[in-house]
Design a protein around this motif. Structure first.
Motif, mmCIF file in Angstrom:
data_model
loop_
_atom_site.group_PDB
_atom_site.id
_atom_site.type_symbol
_atom_site.label_atom_id
_atom_site.label_comp_id
_atom_site.label_asym_id
_atom_site.label_seq_id
_atom_site.Cartn_x
_atom_site.Cartn_y
_atom_site.Cartn_z
ATOM 1 N N THR A 40 -4.988 -5.613 -11.905
ATOM 2 C CA THR A 40 -5.345 -6.795 -12.210
ATOM 3 C C THR A 40 -4.124 -8.000 -11.574
ATOM 4 O O THR A 40 -4.486 -9.140 -11.622
ATOM 5 N N ASP A 41 -3.102 -7.431 -11.536
ATOM 6 C CA ASP A 41 -1.875 -8.262 -11.336
ATOM 7 C C ASP A 41 -1.201 -8.028 -9.885
ATOM 8 O O ASP A 41 0.039 -8.368 -9.973
ATOM 9 N N LEU A 42 -1.970 -7.731 -8.955
ATOM 10 C CA LEU A 42 -1.132 -7.337 -7.585
ATOM 11 C C LEU A 42 -1.962 -8.096 -6.339
ATOM 12 O O LEU A 42 -1.675 -7.861 -5.441
ATOM 13 N N ALA A 43 -2.604 -9.121 -6.850
ATOM 14 C CA ALA A 43 -3.432 -9.915 -5.771
ATOM 15 C C ALA A 43 -2.286 -10.307 -4.813
ATOM 16 O O ALA A 43 -2.770 -10.740 -3.542
ATOM 17 N N ASP A 44 -1.191 -10.674 -5.108
ATOM 18 C CA ASP A 44 -0.251 -11.445 -4.087
ATOM 19 C C ASP A 44 0.445 -10.327 -3.297
ATOM 20 O O ASP A 44 1.103 -10.691 -2.217
ATOM 21 N N GLU A 45 0.069 -9.355 -3.312
ATOM 22 C CA GLU A 45 0.722 -7.989 -2.570
ATOM 23 C C GLU A 45 -0.031 -7.622 -1.450
ATOM 24 O O GLU A 45 -1.433 -7.783 -1.431
ATOM 25 N N GLU A 46 0.395 -7.120 -0.533
ATOM 26 C CA GLU A 46 -0.350 -6.519 0.786
ATOM 27 C C GLU A 46 -1.289 -5.232 0.212
ATOM 28 O O GLU A 46 -0.835 -4.675 -0.537
ATOM 29 N N PRO A 47 -2.347 -5.044 0.730
ATOM 30 C CA PRO A 47 -3.541 -4.260 0.310
ATOM 31 C C PRO A 47 -2.947 -2.935 0.457
ATOM 32 O O PRO A 47 -3.303 -1.863 -0.373
ATOM 33 N N LEU A 48 -2.070 -2.782 1.468
ATOM 34 C CA LEU A 48 -1.663 -1.312 1.454
ATOM 35 C C LEU A 48 -0.526 -0.755 0.578
ATOM 36 O O LEU A 48 -0.400 0.017 0.086
ATOM 37 N N VAL A 49 0.155 -1.714 0.180
ATOM 38 C CA VAL A 49 1.235 -1.676 -0.973
ATOM 39 C C VAL A 49 0.264 -1.633 -1.950
ATOM 40 O O VAL A 49 0.777 -0.662 -3.213
ATOM 41 N N VAL A 50 -0.534 -2.352 -2.452
ATOM 42 C CA VAL A 50 -1.537 -2.177 -3.538
ATOM 43 C C VAL A 50 -1.782 -0.658 -3.822
ATOM 44 O O VAL A 50 -1.675 -0.163 -4.975
ATOM 45 N N GLU A 51 -2.204 -0.146 -2.551
ATOM 46 C CA GLU A 51 -2.982 1.326 -2.652
ATOM 47 C C GLU A 51 -1.987 1.969 -3.048
ATOM 48 O O GLU A 51 -2.155 3.227 -3.650
ATOM 49 N N GLN A 52 -0.800 1.914 -2.373
ATOM 50 C CA GLN A 52 0.306 2.776 -2.452
ATOM 51 C C GLN A 52 0.987 2.758 -4.096
ATOM 52 O O GLN A 52 1.258 3.871 -4.672
ATOM 53 N N VAL A 53 0.893 1.556 -4.765
ATOM 54 C CA VAL A 53 1.056 1.544 -6.099
ATOM 55 C C VAL A 53 0.286 2.391 -7.099
ATOM 56 O O VAL A 53 0.615 3.042 -7.752
ATOM 57 N N LYS A 54 -0.933 2.236 -6.597
ATOM 58 C CA LYS A 54 -2.082 2.718 -7.472
ATOM 59 C C LYS A 54 -2.016 4.478 -7.416
ATOM 60 O O LYS A 54 -2.001 5.018 -8.328
ATOM 61 N N GLU A 55 -1.672 4.779 -6.169
ATOM 62 C CA GLU A 55 -1.451 6.257 -5.946
ATOM 63 C C GLU A 55 -0.449 6.622 -6.564
ATOM 64 O O GLU A 55 -0.356 7.706 -7.062
ATOM 65 N N TYR A 56 0.779 6.037 -6.622
ATOM 66 C CA TYR A 56 1.964 6.319 -7.334
ATOM 67 C C TYR A 56 1.655 6.557 -8.792
ATOM 68 O O TYR A 56 2.172 7.307 -9.534
ATOM 69 N N PHE A 57 1.157 5.607 -9.356
ATOM 70 C CA PHE A 57 0.856 5.387 -10.739
ATOM 71 C C PHE A 57 0.063 6.760 -11.177
ATOM 72 O O PHE A 57 0.347 7.315 -12.167
ATOM 73 N N ASN A 58 -0.887 7.004 -10.320
ATOM 74 C CA ASN A 58 -1.997 8.253 -10.820
ATOM 75 C C ASN A 58 -0.917 9.279 -10.491
ATOM 76 O O ASN A 58 -1.488 10.561 -11.056
ATOM 77 N N LYS A 59 -0.322 9.251 -9.527
ATOM 78 C CA LYS A 59 0.806 10.584 -9.531
ATOM 79 C C LYS A 59 1.505 11.041 -10.579
ATOM 80 O O LYS A 59 1.794 12.320 -11.008
ATOM 81 N N ILE A 60 2.168 9.754 -11.293
ATOM 82 C CA ILE A 60 3.117 10.083 -12.115
ATOM 83 C C ILE A 60 2.521 10.369 -13.697
ATOM 84 O O ILE A 60 3.386 10.791 -14.658
ATOM 85 N N VAL A 61 1.316 10.081 -13.884
ATOM 86 C CA VAL A 61 0.530 10.363 -15.181
ATOM 87 C C VAL A 61 0.377 11.839 -15.482
ATOM 88 O O VAL A 61 -0.055 12.554 -14.591
ATOM 89 N N GLY A 62 1.216 12.331 -16.500
ATOM 90 C CA GLY A 62 1.238 13.704 -16.752
ATOM 91 C C GLY A 62 1.946 14.593 -15.853
ATOM 92 O O GLY A 62 1.969 15.837 -16.258
ATOM 93 N N TYR A 63 2.959 13.844 -15.095
ATOM 94 C CA TYR A 63 3.866 14.789 -14.360
ATOM 95 C C TYR A 63 5.126 14.505 -14.803
ATOM 96 O O TYR A 63 5.430 13.376 -15.284
ATOM 97 N N GLU A 64 6.008 15.755 -14.813
ATOM 98 C CA GLU A 64 7.282 15.395 -15.406
ATOM 99 C C GLU A 64 8.317 15.417 -14.115
ATOM 100 O O GLU A 64 8.221 16.567 -13.495
ATOM 101 N N VAL A 65 9.381 14.697 -14.331
ATOM 102 C CA VAL A 65 10.280 14.416 -13.343
ATOM 103 C C VAL A 65 11.102 15.768 -13.475
ATOM 104 O O VAL A 65 11.826 15.988 -14.357
ATOM 105 N N GLY A 66 11.477 16.422 -12.247
ATOM 106 C CA GLY A 66 12.604 17.320 -12.329
ATOM 107 C C GLY A 66 14.041 16.912 -12.281
ATOM 108 O O GLY A 66 13.960 15.704 -11.662
ATOM 109 N N ASP A 67 15.009 17.582 -12.565
ATOM 110 C CA ASP A 67 16.491 17.375 -12.293
ATOM 111 C C ASP A 67 16.511 15.958 -12.778
ATOM 112 O O ASP A 67 17.272 15.061 -12.189
#
Length: 463
Positions: A76-103
């Motif tokens: 809801t709060d990324l209207a000022d960002e470029e569409p490609l960046v918005v899509e990348q942010v969403k993909e990144y958030f979906n990726k880290i949900v339930g994922y554990e960082v190594g090292d």
């Protein structure tokens, strides 16, 4: 992207993604690093956007955002960002949900060191300009303030500030025991940072059970590190061969090619390290694990065969105190490496004749039981051994019920250990259909005939 300022570019994309995820998930770490972190240190735009939203929320509401809150912000709060960046942010958030960082420790230490150096560098550059106009005390205060920023300010779990953390699902990442019945009561198997102990008298098959547990992890694709303090590395390896393929131990040499064909494509990996009895301590094991991890070999399961044979780090007056410390240190290894540790413990003399072995029969140091997360015993009378039978007793289980007794089929000739259906008279092989349907569970003569027939058939196939 700013080019006149140092950034995390040299550490790569994976490092930066892991850092932003840790800032989002670890509130104490976020408190510490945001004192010295500049968003421009990230050279990937979608990570800068995600981090800014996290930092802005913290500044506005004086609390750390939850996953559900961040999900709402992203949609809801990324209207000022470029569409490609918005899509990348969403993909990144979906990726880290339930994922554990190594090292994690490496990322935290490296990023904090980088940020604090940049902050100190800026303070020193500013101090140069203050030399002509300001007093020594003012310059000193500027430098000292820079040194304080980013220091460890984690004083523990904050009941209010860390409210969301106690409602986040904890991922144990259990490793299966290879027995569905046992997995069902222990939450899928032994989890990371947990210590499991197999209790049995001498000759009951402790080492065989540990091999079974290791083989089950291999089938799951885990990296198993098996430490042997009693048997040779090749002996343990042959037991894995037999457990995985079903070929009898005394016939393995005749089925060398067949064994290799079956194990070559197994998903997991196995490292067996031998130390002479009482020559290795838990520090020895930690040093070996550290070398493996530096080579990119990350253990998924550690087996120590067995803990009672480790050398104490600190020599104490009484053996029971030494053993207690050893088991505490083994559990420390599981927490440090973030993977399960299985070991075994010998019973006292009373365990030799016990129908069911409880924690009362544990040898030397009863306090070992306090440290372990899961304990089960293996008892086999003389009659049980003759019929390839036995019992498993669940003595302790932090993640579920305990006190249950399971009848087992245990053939040490090929490391075949199974939980049997509970029947009225499981001590009688002829009354248990789960036993008589297995050819190798027949008497010695029938078993020999079966193995000879199997051997002959395979030899014909080879020719």
């Amino acid at each position: 992207m700013q080019t006149d300022k140092a950034n995390f570019g040299k550490y790569g994309k994976t490092f930066q993604e892991g850092l932003v995820q840790l800032i989002f998930e670890d509130r104490p770490f976020a408190d510490q690093i945001t004192e010295v972190l500049d968003v421009s240190f990230l050279d990937l735009e979608y990570l800068r956007v995600f981090l800014r939203k996290t930092v802005d929320y913290r500044a506005r509401y004086d609390r750390h955002p939850s996953s559900s809150t961040m999900d709402t912000i992203i949609h809801t709060d990324l209207a000022d960002e470029e569409p490609l960046v918005v899509e990348q942010v969403k993909e990144y958030f979906n990726k880290i949900v339930g994922y554990e960082v190594g090292d994690q420790e490496f990322i935290k230490e490296t990023s904090l060191d980088f940020c604090r150096k940049q902050t100190l560098k800026e303070a020193m550059m500013k101090s140069v300009g203050l030399l002509q106009t300001c007093s020594f005390d003012e310059i000193s205060a500027e430098i000292n303030n820079a040194l304080k920023l980013g220091s460890d300010n984690n004083f523990g779990y904050d009941y209010i500030a860390d409210f969301e953390a106690r409602f986040v699902p904890k991922h144990r990442k259990p490793v299966s025991t290879g027995w569905a019945d046992i997995d069902n009561i222990v939450g899928g198997g032994l989890g990371k940072s947990e210590l499991g102990v197999v209790i049995a008298p001498t000759g009951a098959g402790k080492s065989m059970v540990l091999v079974h547990l290791g083989a089950a992890a291999l089938r799951e694709g885990k990296t198993v590190v098996h430490y042997t303090l009693e048997l040779q590395e090749t002996v343990i390896a042959n037991r894995y061969d037999s457990c995985i393929t079903g070929y009898p131990l005394d016939e393995i040499i005749n089925f060398k090619e067949e064994v290799y064909e079956e194990i070559k494509d197994i998903e997991g990996s196995l490292i067996i390290k031998e130390y002479p009895t009482k020559s290795a301590s838990t520090n020895t094991i930690k040093a070996h694990l550290s070398r493996l991890i530096k080579r990119g070999i990350n253990p998924g399961l550690i087996i120590i065969d067995y803990g009672d044979l480790l050398k104490p780090v600190i020599v104490r007056k009484e053996k029971r105190n030494e053993l207690e410390s050893i088991y505490e240190e083994m559990r420390g290894i599981s927490a440090e490496v973030q993977c399960p540790v299985w070991t075994a413990s010998q019973t006292n003399r009373a365990g030799l004749s016990a129908e069911v072995i409880t924690m009362e029969q544990i040898s030397e140091a009863f306090n070992k039981c306090f440290v372990a997360d899961f304990i089960f015993s293996v008892s086999r009378t003389i009659e049980d051994k003759q019929n390839n039978l036995g019992k498993i007793f669940i003595a302790k289980n932090r993640n579920g019920p305990d006190g249950m007794i399971y009848p087992i089929f245990m053939d040490t000739s090929n490391v075949n250990i199974k939980i049997l259906p509970k029947v009225a008279n499981h001590n009688n092989a002829s009354s248990n259909p789960a036993v008589v349907t297995s050819p190798v569970s027949l008497g010695p003569v029938a078993q020999k005939q079966y193995l000879q027939a199997k051997y002959t058939k395979l030899r014909r196939k080879i020719k």
